[in-house]
Design a protein around this motif. Structure first.
Motif, PDB file in Angstrom:
ATOM      1  N   PRO A   1       0.843  -1.204   0.000  1.00 35.41           N
ATOM      2  CA  PRO A   1       0.000   0.000   0.000  1.00 35.41           C
ATOM      3  C   PRO A   1       0.875   1.250   0.000  1.00 35.41           C
ATOM      4  CG  PRO A   1       0.103  -0.956   2.192  1.00 35.41           C
ATOM      5  CD  PRO A   1       0.836  -1.903   1.283  1.00 35.41           C
ATOM      6  N   THR A   2       0.270   2.379  -0.177  1.00 29.50           N
ATOM      7  CA  THR A   2       1.032   3.633  -0.229  1.00 29.50           C
ATOM      8  C   THR A   2       1.204   4.251   1.146  1.00 29.50           C
ATOM      9  OG1 THR A   2      -1.006   4.859  -0.665  1.00 29.50           O
ATOM     10  CG2 THR A   2       0.265   4.123  -2.570  1.00 29.50           C
ATOM     11  N   ARG A   3       0.486   3.751   2.152  1.00 30.86           N
ATOM     12  CA  ARG A   3       0.568   4.318   3.492  1.00 30.86           C
ATOM     13  C   ARG A   3       0.691   3.201   4.514  1.00 30.86           C
ATOM     14  NH1 ARG A   3      -2.497   7.201   0.271  1.00 30.86           N
ATOM     15  NH2 ARG A   3      -2.238   9.476   0.243  1.00 30.86           N
ATOM     16  N   TYR A   4       1.329   3.531   5.644  1.00 28.09           N
ATOM     17  CA  TYR A   4       1.614   2.521   6.660  1.00 28.09           C
ATOM     18  C   TYR A   4       1.366   3.085   8.042  1.00 28.09           C
ATOM     19  CZ  TYR A   4       3.919   0.412   2.715  1.00 28.09           C
ATOM     20  OH  TYR A   4       4.150  -0.117   1.485  1.00 28.09           O
ATOM     21  N   ILE A   5       1.049   2.209   8.949  1.00 29.25           N
ATOM     22  CA  ILE A   5       1.078   2.569  10.360  1.00 29.25           C
ATOM     23  C   ILE A   5       2.543   2.696  10.748  1.00 29.25           C
ATOM     24  CG2 ILE A   5       0.531   1.814  12.693  1.00 29.25           C
ATOM     25  CD1 ILE A   5      -1.808   0.274  11.538  1.00 29.25           C
ATOM     26  N   THR A   6       2.879   3.760  11.437  1.00 31.38           N
ATOM     27  CA  THR A   6       4.265   3.992  11.817  1.00 31.38           C
ATOM     28  C   THR A   6       4.384   4.154  13.330  1.00 31.38           C
ATOM     29  OG1 THR A   6       3.939   6.357  11.396  1.00 31.38           O
ATOM     30  CG2 THR A   6       4.928   5.041   9.625  1.00 31.38           C
ATOM     31  N   ASP A   7       5.595   3.892  13.816  1.00 31.19           N
ATOM     32  CA  ASP A   7       5.852   4.087  15.237  1.00 31.19           C
ATOM     33  C   ASP A   7       6.460   5.468  15.469  1.00 31.19           C
ATOM     34  OD1 ASP A   7       8.510   3.891  14.474  1.00 31.19           O
ATOM     35  OD2 ASP A   7       8.862   1.956  15.457  1.00 31.19           O
ATOM     36  N   GLU A   8       6.906   5.718  16.704  1.00 27.37           N
ATOM     37  CA  GLU A   8       7.414   7.045  17.049  1.00 27.37           C
ATOM     38  C   GLU A   8       8.715   7.382  16.316  1.00 27.37           C
ATOM     39  OE1 GLU A   8       9.297   4.057  19.657  1.00 27.37           O
ATOM     40  OE2 GLU A   8       7.244   4.473  18.985  1.00 27.37           O
ATOM     41  N   ARG A   9       9.357   6.382  15.701  1.00 27.91           N
ATOM     42  CA  ARG A   9      10.593   6.619  14.958  1.00 27.91           C
ATOM     43  C   ARG A   9      10.341   6.669  13.447  1.00 27.91           C
ATOM     44  NH1 ARG A   9      14.789   2.514  17.950  1.00 27.91           N
ATOM     45  NH2 ARG A   9      16.364   3.944  17.092  1.00 27.91           N
ATOM     46  N   GLY A  10       9.081   6.609  13.072  1.00 29.29           N
ATOM     47  CA  GLY A  10       8.730   6.680  11.660  1.00 29.29           C
ATOM     48  C   GLY A  10       8.820   5.360  10.923  1.00 29.29           C
ATOM     49  N   ARG A  11       9.137   4.275  11.639  1.00 30.61           N
ATOM     50  CA  ARG A  11       9.249   2.969  10.991  1.00 30.61           C
ATOM     51  C   ARG A  11       7.865   2.396  10.692  1.00 30.61           C
ATOM     52  NH1 ARG A  11      12.800  -0.470  15.071  1.00 30.61           N
ATOM     53  NH2 ARG A  11      11.117   0.288  16.404  1.00 30.61           N
ATOM     54  N   ALA A  12       7.745   1.718   9.563  1.00 25.54           N
ATOM     55  CA  ALA A  12       6.490   1.056   9.216  1.00 25.54           C
ATOM     56  C   ALA A  12       6.342  -0.205  10.057  1.00 25.54           C
ATOM     57  CB  ALA A  12       6.475   0.701   7.736  1.00 25.54           C
ATOM     58  N   LEU A  13       5.173  -0.365  10.664  1.00 22.58           N
ATOM     59  CA  LEU A  13       4.923  -1.519  11.525  1.00 22.58           C
ATOM     60  C   LEU A  13       4.202  -2.608  10.745  1.00 22.58           C
ATOM     61  CD1 LEU A  13       3.744   0.271  14.787  1.00 22.58           C
ATOM     62  CD2 LEU A  13       6.037  -0.580  14.231  1.00 22.58           C
ATOM     63  N   PHE A  14       4.671  -3.821  10.907  1.00 20.69           N
ATOM     64  CA  PHE A  14       3.992  -4.979  10.348  1.00 20.69           C
ATOM     65  C   PHE A  14       3.419  -5.761  11.519  1.00 20.69           C
ATOM     66  CE2 PHE A  14       3.561  -9.213   8.541  1.00 20.69           C
ATOM     67  CZ  PHE A  14       2.943  -8.920   7.333  1.00 20.69           C
ATOM     68  N   LEU A  15       2.096  -5.808  11.613  1.00 22.06           N
ATOM     69  CA  LEU A  15       1.388  -6.348  12.777  1.00 22.06           C
ATOM     70  C   LEU A  15       0.972  -7.787  12.515  1.00 22.06           C
ATOM     71  CD1 LEU A  15      -0.819  -3.199  13.393  1.00 22.06           C
ATOM     72  CD2 LEU A  15       1.373  -3.759  14.470  1.00 22.06           C
ATOM     73  N   HIS A  16       1.291  -8.666  13.459  1.00 18.50           N
ATOM     74  CA  HIS A  16       1.060 -10.100  13.288  1.00 18.50           C
ATOM     75  C   HIS A  16       0.574 -10.661  14.616  1.00 18.50           C
ATOM     76  CE1 HIS A  16       1.504 -14.197  12.078  1.00 18.50           C
ATOM     77  NE2 HIS A  16       2.670 -14.413  12.652  1.00 18.50           N
TER      78      HIS A  16
END
Length: 490
Positions: free
Chosen positions: A39-54
């Motif tokens: 996708p073009t957008r991601y959930i990110t953490d406080e450091r801007g990293r994209a989170l992959f949730l499992h």
């Protein structure tokens, strides 16, 4: 949909959807359209990293528990991580437990929820609080306790009946359930304030958890149902309005937590397109709205296995679901998380289907939560002593927990035990990419390689053997530079 027993639904509910879906599936079988990866957008953490949730939904047991709490224990949370390396939980709440009396919130209930959030937080999980409902609520038919969700004071059937059905979903068609939803959505004419009461309840939850870093998001309503109003009229009308009201109230007390929205369950869960419109997030800064659909392919809902002659039809249904989800997410300008998928694991091809859906979400570079972590034949546990069932091996899968850039493609070759993560550099991102590597897949160790569009000589890595997480630091590079991480067994 949360469920335990599935039987073939009647034609009355499904005929129109079947006609539409048959045409779409026929097209999908003939020509499969491939999308650009990720996708073009991601959930990110406080450091801007994209989170992959499992992870898992926790849990269906909350719907029948007298205190509306899941069966989970702190030891069980630890065991889940030890055996499957999950990092995400969709934790069920219920309005009836939160606000059993009008404007009287049960703080002891929220204390119990917070205790469970702490168990997950201490192990590095991201928590999604899900305001769950099925069949509107138990008070549409209190003598049968067939539903869950709304409190008694917010339930109004106008004396219309709610009779049991052989297939539980068909209770949605009972007159008393339809009327209760109509009053909630304001389409019955004289209870339009209920949506505001619901939004106020969410604001109370948000005020409690706004400062809890582990609480990633709020799932505003589980599997919305429009009562007598269905399809685009429902999604563009009352459902979108509910989301706007909830967002406005939540943002008064919480500016940072992500807001998860779903389309209507009927049809959308099967793969039909949603008509949910673009929603504005009133927070200061970039919007934080997530599209969180569920996936229950209609052929399987109708009793067909992911095996034999029906496998191709299920495949087409998955492809249709994937395309529909991406289209809706693009309209919403939102990241995607698969909020529910699952099935009775005793069925033919069940574990193959789980692997297929895990691969689909990896191809979409998005997260997922399996329904559910109960010990009921659907979940990972063989018994109440938490002996591992067959789902454990399927879910114990190498994956990126966090990606230091914009993920482009996640690949998992089970036969070769190869994990690949391709991502592009983004401004404002710091910290390492985190890879979970199961011991069963890499029993004697692993080998990591890093390839980059402008070279990748300056990368470093660190291994946490206790948590089985590999931290990989790649050069910062220029925005758009790509890196590919590849892990194979030694």
């Amino acid at each position: 949909m949360p469920r335990h027993v599935r039987r073939r639904p009647t034609r009355r509910l499904l005929t129109a959807a079947l006609v539409a879906l048959t045409v779409l599936l026929s097209t999908a079988v003939a020509t499969v359209t491939r999308h650009e990866p990720g996708p073009t957008r991601y959930i990110t953490d406080e450091r801007g990293r994209a989170l992959f949730l499992h992870g898992f939904n926790t849990s269906g047991s909350a719907k029948s528990d007298p205190e509306r709490l899941p069966w989970i224990t702190e030891e069980a949370v630890q065991r889940e991580y030890d055996l499957m390396g999950t990092n995400f939980v969709r934790l069920l709440l219920q309005w009836q437990a939160l606000e059993p009396e009008h404007d009287a919130y049960d703080e002891a209930y929220l204390d119990a929820v917070a205790e469970r959030v702490d168990w997950y937080a201490e192990r590095g999980y991201h928590v999604l609080l899900d305001m769950h409902q099925d069949l509107y609520g138990r008070f549409t038919s209190p003598e049968r306790h067939s539903g869950n969700g709304a409190p008694e004071w917010a339930t109004r059937t106008d004396g219309l009946p709610v009779e049991p059905r052989e297939t539980w979903e068909l209770v949605y068609l009972e007159p008393g359930v339809v009327r209760s939803f109509d009053h909630f959505w304001g389409t019955a004419g004289d209870r339009p304030e209920l949506m505001d009461e619901y939004a106020d309840a969410w604001a109370h939850v948000a005020a409690r958890f706004a400062d809890e870093p582990a609480v990633l998001g709020y799932d505003l309503m589980n599997e919305p149902y429009g009562g007598s109003l269905q399809g685009p009229d429902f999604e563009n009308g009352p459902l979108a309005e509910l989301y706007r009201r909830c967002a406005a109230r939540i943002r008064e007390v919480d500016q940072d937590t992500w807001l998860f929205v779903e389309g209507q369950a009927v049809g959308v869960n099967w793969g039909l397109p949603s008509s949910l419109p673009h929603l504005t997030d009133p927070r200061r800064g970039e919007p934080r709205i997530v599209y969180a659909p569920h996936a229950y392919p209609l052929p399987m809902d109708l009793g067909q296995p992911y095996a034999g002659d029906s496998r191709q039809t299920v495949e087409a249904s998955i492809e249709l679901w994937s395309r529909s989800v991406r289209t809706t997410a693009e309209r919403l300008e939102a990241p995607i998380v698969l909020g529910e998928f699952g099935l009775d694991l005793s069925g033919e091809g069940a574990l193959d289907y789980v692997a297929r859906m895990l691969a689909e979400t990896e191809g979409m570079a998005t997260g997922r939560a399996y329904w559910s972590n109960d010990h009921d034949g659907w979940g990972p546990w063989a018994d109440e002593d938490l002996a591992p069932g067959p789902l454990v091996a399927a879910m114990n899968r190498a994956y990126p927990r966090a990606v230091a850039g914009r993920p482009l493609e996640i690949g998992h070759d089970a036969d070769a035990a190869r994990l690949t993560v391709r991502f592009a550099v983004r401004d404002g991102v710091s910290g390492p990419t985190e890879l979970y590597l199961p011991e069963d897949t890499y029993p004697t160790g692993f080998a990591l390689s890093v390839d980059g569009s402008n070279g990748a000589e300056d990368w470093t890595s660190e291994w946490d053997g206790e948590r089985r997480v590999l931290f990989v630091e790649t050069p910062s590079g220029e925005p758009g530079d790509e890196y590919t991480l590849t892990v194979v067994p030694e």
